[in-house]
Design a protein around this motif. Sequence first.
Motif, PDB file in Angstrom:
ATOM      1  N   PRO A  53      25.539  20.945 -20.108  1.00  0.00           N
ATOM      2  CA  PRO A  53      26.716  21.738 -19.951  1.00  0.00           C
ATOM      3  C   PRO A  53      28.123  21.046 -19.237  1.00  0.00           C
ATOM      4  O   PRO A  53      29.197  21.668 -19.385  1.00  0.00           O
ATOM      5  CB  PRO A  53      26.228  22.968 -19.146  1.00  0.00           C
ATOM      6  CG  PRO A  53      25.124  22.214 -18.374  1.00  0.00           C
ATOM      7  CD  PRO A  53      24.451  21.227 -19.309  1.00  0.00           C
TER       8      PRO A  53
ATOM      9  N   ARG B  27      30.202  19.554 -22.247  1.00  0.00           N
ATOM     10  CA  ARG B  27      30.880  20.429 -23.486  1.00  0.00           C
ATOM     11  C   ARG B  27      32.201  20.434 -23.168  1.00  0.00           C
ATOM     12  O   ARG B  27      32.864  20.691 -22.081  1.00  0.00           O
ATOM     13  CB  ARG B  27      30.158  21.940 -23.287  1.00  0.00           C
ATOM     14  CG  ARG B  27      28.710  21.777 -23.671  1.00  0.00           C
ATOM     15  CD  ARG B  27      28.362  23.163 -23.986  1.00  0.00           C
ATOM     16  NE  ARG B  27      26.897  22.969 -24.035  1.00  0.00           N
ATOM     17  CZ  ARG B  27      25.903  23.735 -23.175  1.00  0.00           C
ATOM     18  NH1 ARG B  27      26.438  24.539 -22.490  1.00  0.00           N
ATOM     19  NH2 ARG B  27      24.527  23.732 -23.393  1.00  0.00           N
TER      20      ARG B  27
ATOM     21  N   ASP C 150      33.502  26.123 -22.521  1.00  0.00           N
ATOM     22  CA  ASP C 150      32.534  27.029 -22.339  1.00  0.00           C
ATOM     23  C   ASP C 150      32.906  28.223 -21.734  1.00  0.00           C
ATOM     24  O   ASP C 150      33.841  28.298 -20.981  1.00  0.00           O
ATOM     25  CB  ASP C 150      31.454  26.432 -21.510  1.00  0.00           C
ATOM     26  CG  ASP C 150      29.705  26.626 -21.657  1.00  0.00           C
ATOM     27  OD1 ASP C 150      29.778  27.319 -22.648  1.00  0.00           O
ATOM     28  OD2 ASP C 150      29.144  26.069 -21.089  1.00  0.00           O
ATOM     29  N   ALA C 151      32.715  29.463 -22.375  1.00  0.00           N
ATOM     30  CA  ALA C 151      33.152  30.570 -21.997  1.00  0.00           C
ATOM     31  C   ALA C 151      31.972  31.804 -22.520  1.00  0.00           C
ATOM     32  O   ALA C 151      31.214  31.542 -23.422  1.00  0.00           O
ATOM     33  CB  ALA C 151      34.542  31.334 -22.649  1.00  0.00           C
TER      34      ALA C 151
ATOM     35  N   ILE D  85      27.532  31.397 -18.755  1.00  0.00           N
ATOM     36  CA  ILE D  85      28.086  30.138 -18.143  1.00  0.00           C
ATOM     37  C   ILE D  85      27.322  29.743 -16.842  1.00  0.00           C
ATOM     38  O   ILE D  85      27.193  30.687 -15.979  1.00  0.00           O
ATOM     39  CB  ILE D  85      29.486  30.118 -17.959  1.00  0.00           C
ATOM     40  CG1 ILE D  85      30.262  30.162 -19.301  1.00  0.00           C
ATOM     41  CG2 ILE D  85      29.862  28.730 -17.303  1.00  0.00           C
ATOM     42  CD1 ILE D  85      31.844  30.203 -18.978  1.00  0.00           C
ATOM     43  N   GLN D  86      26.655  28.721 -16.661  1.00  0.00           N
ATOM     44  CA  GLN D  86      25.815  28.539 -15.628  1.00  0.00           C
ATOM     45  C   GLN D  86      26.731  27.424 -14.754  1.00  0.00           C
ATOM     46  O   GLN D  86      27.402  26.600 -15.256  1.00  0.00           O
ATOM     47  CB  GLN D  86      24.491  27.873 -15.950  1.00  0.00           C
ATOM     48  CG  GLN D  86      23.592  28.761 -16.627  1.00  0.00           C
ATOM     49  CD  GLN D  86      23.520  29.903 -15.718  1.00  0.00           C
ATOM     50  OE1 GLN D  86      23.006  29.649 -14.642  1.00  0.00           O
ATOM     51  NE2 GLN D  86      23.333  31.101 -16.219  1.00  0.00           N
TER      52      GLN D  86
ATOM     53  N   SER E 271      30.870  22.888  -8.956  1.00  0.00           N
ATOM     54  CA  SER E 271      31.435  24.339  -9.228  1.00  0.00           C
ATOM     55  C   SER E 271      31.417  25.258  -7.734  1.00  0.00           C
ATOM     56  O   SER E 271      30.453  24.875  -6.912  1.00  0.00           O
ATOM     57  CB  SER E 271      30.602  25.267 -10.090  1.00  0.00           C
ATOM     58  OG  SER E 271      30.456  24.651 -11.299  1.00  0.00           O
TER      59      SER E 271
ATOM     60  N   GLU F 284      37.734  25.130 -14.104  1.00  0.00           N
ATOM     61  CA  GLU F 284      36.894  26.501 -14.213  1.00  0.00           C
ATOM     62  C   GLU F 284      37.783  27.692 -13.812  1.00  0.00           C
ATOM     63  O   GLU F 284      38.483  27.298 -12.937  1.00  0.00           O
ATOM     64  CB  GLU F 284      35.659  26.385 -13.459  1.00  0.00           C
ATOM     65  CG  GLU F 284      34.556  25.331 -13.758  1.00  0.00           C
ATOM     66  CD  GLU F 284      33.242  25.373 -12.929  1.00  0.00           C
ATOM     67  OE1 GLU F 284      32.092  25.118 -13.388  1.00  0.00           O
ATOM     68  OE2 GLU F 284      33.537  25.494 -11.596  1.00  0.00           O
TER      69      GLU F 284
ATOM     70  N   SER G 139      34.990  31.112 -17.475  1.00  0.00           N
ATOM     71  CA  SER G 139      35.267  29.853 -18.154  1.00  0.00           C
ATOM     72  C   SER G 139      35.398  28.557 -17.830  1.00  0.00           C
ATOM     73  O   SER G 139      35.608  28.332 -16.763  1.00  0.00           O
ATOM     74  CB  SER G 139      36.538  30.107 -19.117  1.00  0.00           C
ATOM     75  OG  SER G 139      37.542  29.889 -18.369  1.00  0.00           O
ATOM     76  N   ARG G 140      34.945  27.397 -18.655  1.00  0.00           N
ATOM     77  CA  ARG G 140      35.014  26.172 -18.169  1.00  0.00           C
ATOM     78  C   ARG G 140      35.394  25.212 -19.314  1.00  0.00           C
ATOM     79  O   ARG G 140      35.118  25.294 -20.560  1.00  0.00           O
ATOM     80  CB  ARG G 140      33.509  25.670 -17.715  1.00  0.00           C
ATOM     81  CG  ARG G 140      33.465  24.202 -17.435  1.00  0.00           C
ATOM     82  CD  ARG G 140      32.027  23.562 -17.149  1.00  0.00           C
ATOM     83  NE  ARG G 140      31.320  24.525 -16.222  1.00  0.00           N
ATOM     84  CZ  ARG G 140      30.390  24.964 -16.278  1.00  0.00           C
ATOM     85  NH1 ARG G 140      29.590  25.076 -17.234  1.00  0.00           N
ATOM     86  NH2 ARG G 140      29.766  25.853 -15.170  1.00  0.00           N
TER      87      ARG G 140
END
Length: 100
Positions: free
Chosen positions: A23, A26, A29-30, A34-35, A40, A74, A88-89
Amino acid sequence: MKKRSLSIVFVLGLSACSSTSDPAMRPFDAGPGIQPIPGSITYGGQPRTRLTKSPIGSTLTHEFDNAFGYRVIERYVLQPDRSLRLVSRRVVRIPFSRGD
């Protein structure tokens, strides 16, 4: 023939670059699944301090460099219980970024 084989190699190489299970790598990511990743705000749980003056539903952006040197952006949303939800990321490779 040479153009065709060259285009096949290009497509295979491109597909190998875009498929990753990590992850942190990528490009975007949304969604609800999402982890958090290392770096983060919510990695390891919610932060101890709460945003008490911000309105519910407000968003904030957090930027950091991941372990691979890529810039991670993020977006979080403030929930009614004052916790943060990662929505999101985006992982961006910045050419000639600082290498420290």
